[in-house]
Design a protein around this motif. Sequence first.
Motif, PDB file in Angstrom:
ATOM      1  N   ALA A  11      50.992  46.306  43.222  1.00 41.71           N
ATOM      2  CA  ALA A  11      51.389  45.506  42.058  1.00 41.71           C
ATOM      3  C   ALA A  11      52.573  46.109  41.332  1.00 41.71           C
ATOM      4  N   TYR A  41      51.245  40.417  41.872  1.00 42.07           N
ATOM      5  CA  TYR A  41      49.918  41.005  41.698  1.00 42.07           C
ATOM      6  C   TYR A  41      48.846  39.939  41.878  1.00 42.07           C
ATOM      7  N   ARG A  95      47.111  45.297  45.178  1.00 40.83           N
ATOM      8  CA  ARG A  95      47.748  44.220  44.408  1.00 40.83           C
ATOM      9  C   ARG A  95      47.037  44.005  43.072  1.00 40.83           C
ATOM     10  N   ARG A 106      46.145  45.172  39.577  1.00 44.40           N
ATOM     11  CA  ARG A 106      46.867  46.113  38.728  1.00 44.40           C
ATOM     12  C   ARG A 106      45.987  47.259  38.232  1.00 44.40           C
TER      13      ARG A 106
END
Length: 262
Positions: free
Chosen positions: A60, A139, A219, A221
């Motif tokens: 992310a 993300y 991905r 966060r």
Amino acid sequence: MGVGEPRRAGRRLHAAMLAVALAVAPGPAAAQGAGGGDGRALRVAVDVGHTLAAPGARSARGRGEFSFNLALADAVAQALRDRGVVVQVVNADGGIGSLQDRPAEAATFGADLLLSIHHDSVGPQLLRTWEWAGRTEAYNDDYAGHSLFVSRDNPRVAESELCARVIGARLQRMGFVPTDKNANRPYADPELAVHFYDGLAVLRHATMPAVLFEAGVIRNRAEELLLADAGYQARMADGIATAVVACLRSGRPAGEAAGEAR
């Protein structure tokens, strides 16, 4: 016996098998030469997924998967060595030639198990964008957690499944939560997030038991930050190493392990 009774009996055997395997696992204090049933020191090949040239998924915050894989692989290798296991880190420099070279190197090393370390992503259709450090990154915060994969094309699939299950059980016991993100892949064990992925070259070309571990979704966060944390890596590695030694020291014939696991 009712239709559901064999399934419940299988689960009880499965739980008992995992409990026994985990109970015999030594911690770092027992590093005086972890051995198999023949007294030989255990040997594990820890494979760093992807390469510098093809670093895998993007996190992310724009970090390549290979760097996550390398950090966790190093932590797992150290945790195994602390338990007396002889370890070969495969692809530590990120320059390995092909997917088939990974199990080949593990075979040359004489590994009792090949453990391939990876980190997960999501499909591009599920990504959203955000601004990070002056860049637009992608993300998805909907998915998080680990999962494990084995191949039915591996000649030691029963032992591969057993080790994957013991790893999954140990991590859940420690509080790590698996993901259902990969439910499109058939399950070997849905409760422990162990999947069949028969076509993976690193698993099916291995001549020894082989497991691919997806540590989490980079991905995501929040999970990305956990997976990048050295303390989190060390704790996860400790659980993996405990489980690997338990599995390899269990000394069960592959057929017996497979029969109990089903």
